[in-house]
Design a protein around this motif. Structure first.
Motif, short mmCIF file in Angstrom:
data_model
loop_
_atom_site.label_atom_id
_atom_site.label_comp_id
_atom_site.label_asym_id
_atom_site.label_seq_id
_atom_site.Cartn_x
_atom_site.Cartn_y
_atom_site.Cartn_z
N LEU A 64 0.83 -1.20 0.00
CA LEU A 64 0.00 0.00 0.00
C LEU A 64 0.86 1.26 0.00
O LEU A 64 0.56 2.24 -0.70
CB LEU A 64 -0.92 0.01 1.23
N VAL A 100 -4.67 4.49 -4.32
CA VAL A 100 -4.79 3.78 -3.05
C VAL A 100 -6.04 4.24 -2.29
O VAL A 100 -6.74 3.41 -1.69
CB VAL A 100 -3.52 4.01 -2.18
N VAL A 101 -6.34 5.53 -2.35
CA VAL A 101 -7.56 6.04 -1.70
C VAL A 101 -8.79 5.38 -2.30
O VAL A 101 -9.75 5.05 -1.58
CB VAL A 101 -7.64 7.58 -1.84
N LEU A 108 -9.66 2.10 -0.61
CA LEU A 108 -10.03 2.08 0.80
C LEU A 108 -11.46 1.57 1.06
O LEU A 108 -11.66 0.78 2.00
CB LEU A 108 -9.85 3.47 1.42
N ILE A 132 -11.35 -2.14 0.95
CA ILE A 132 -10.60 -2.69 2.09
C ILE A 132 -11.49 -2.70 3.34
O ILE A 132 -11.54 -3.69 4.07
CB ILE A 132 -9.32 -1.86 2.33
N VAL A 133 -12.18 -1.58 3.57
CA VAL A 133 -13.07 -1.49 4.73
C VAL A 133 -14.21 -2.49 4.62
O VAL A 133 -14.56 -3.18 5.59
CB VAL A 133 -13.63 -0.05 4.87
N THR A 147 -9.82 -7.29 -0.19
CA THR A 147 -10.91 -6.30 -0.33
C THR A 147 -12.25 -7.03 -0.55
O THR A 147 -12.29 -8.23 -0.81
CB THR A 147 -10.67 -5.30 -1.48
#
Length: 218
Positions: A111, A122-123, A126, A129-130, A167
């Motif tokens: 990351l 990368v944003v 997110l 990923i969450v 993810t």
């Protein structure tokens, strides 16, 4: 460059497998596993074959990824470490914490390098990923409580790490396919009276199979 990425990642699967197991081997409880020669058994060859095939399919499905694809690199790490954990759970019914910590450390590095190239990229990852973390936390957390500890704490921790690294896009399918494979195997073994309801069956090999199936799907 894309074919170089595939070649390097393909080489890292057996090399990473060998290196991680070589470091983990002295911590095994059973003497036969502490003295075990690595990559000398049919199950290990099968795992390597499955992981390599999943890598190729994943690389192709993601548009012949290169080293700038953060998700692809994370999934390669998952394939390497899940290959190891599949065998450690099969041999000793254990999910070593230091391998899980190594997975997290590698994920942070991937990351970080991705953010150095493209912070926006990368944003954008997110939310996935969450979502992946929340899905595994709810699914395995509830299962752990309902089963009153019959699901190992190592399995729960591994699922959380997979939720982060794979993810929501990939981990949901991997968990579902792994659970289906585990259920089918358990039913067959019960029908043939190879196990009883009180026997515990290692779950990580089925979770590994779920990861492989999800990667095959692309």
């Amino acid at each position: 460059m894309t074919y170089l990425t595939l070649a390097v990642c393909a080489a890292f699967i057996p090399l990473g497998y060998y290196g991680i197991l070589w470091l983990q081997r002295p911590a095994f409880e059973q003497e036969k596993n502490r003295n075990r020669k690595i990559l000398r058994t049919a199950p290990e060859y099968l795992v390597m074959l499955l992981s390599e095939s999943a890598l190729i399919r994943l690389w192709w499905a993601r548009g012949q990824s290169d080293f700038t694809d953060t998700t692809f690199l994370s999934l390669v790490i998952v394939l390497i470490t899940m290959s190891v954990l599949c065998m450690t759970d099969y041999w000793e019914t254990v999910v070593p914490n230091r391998i899980l910590l190594g997975m997290l450390a590698a994920f942070v590095i991937v990351l970080g390098s991705g953010a150095a190239r493209s912070l926006d990229g990368v944003v954008a990852l997110l939310p996935g990923i969450v979502l992946g973390f929340l899905f595994t936390a709810i699914a395995f957390g509830a299962s752990f409580l309902v089963s009153r500890g019959n699901i190992g704490a190592g399995d729960v921790k591994l699922s959380l790490v997979l939720g982060l690294m794979m993810t929501g896009e990939y981990v949901v399918g991997a968990i579902v396919y792994g659970c289906i494979a585990s259920a089918v195997f358990s039913i067959v073994m019960l029908l043939f009276k190879k196990v009883n309801r009180k026997d515990q069956i290692p779950f990580v090999p089925f979770l590994y199979l779920g990861v492989i199936i999800r990667c095959w799907i692309g």
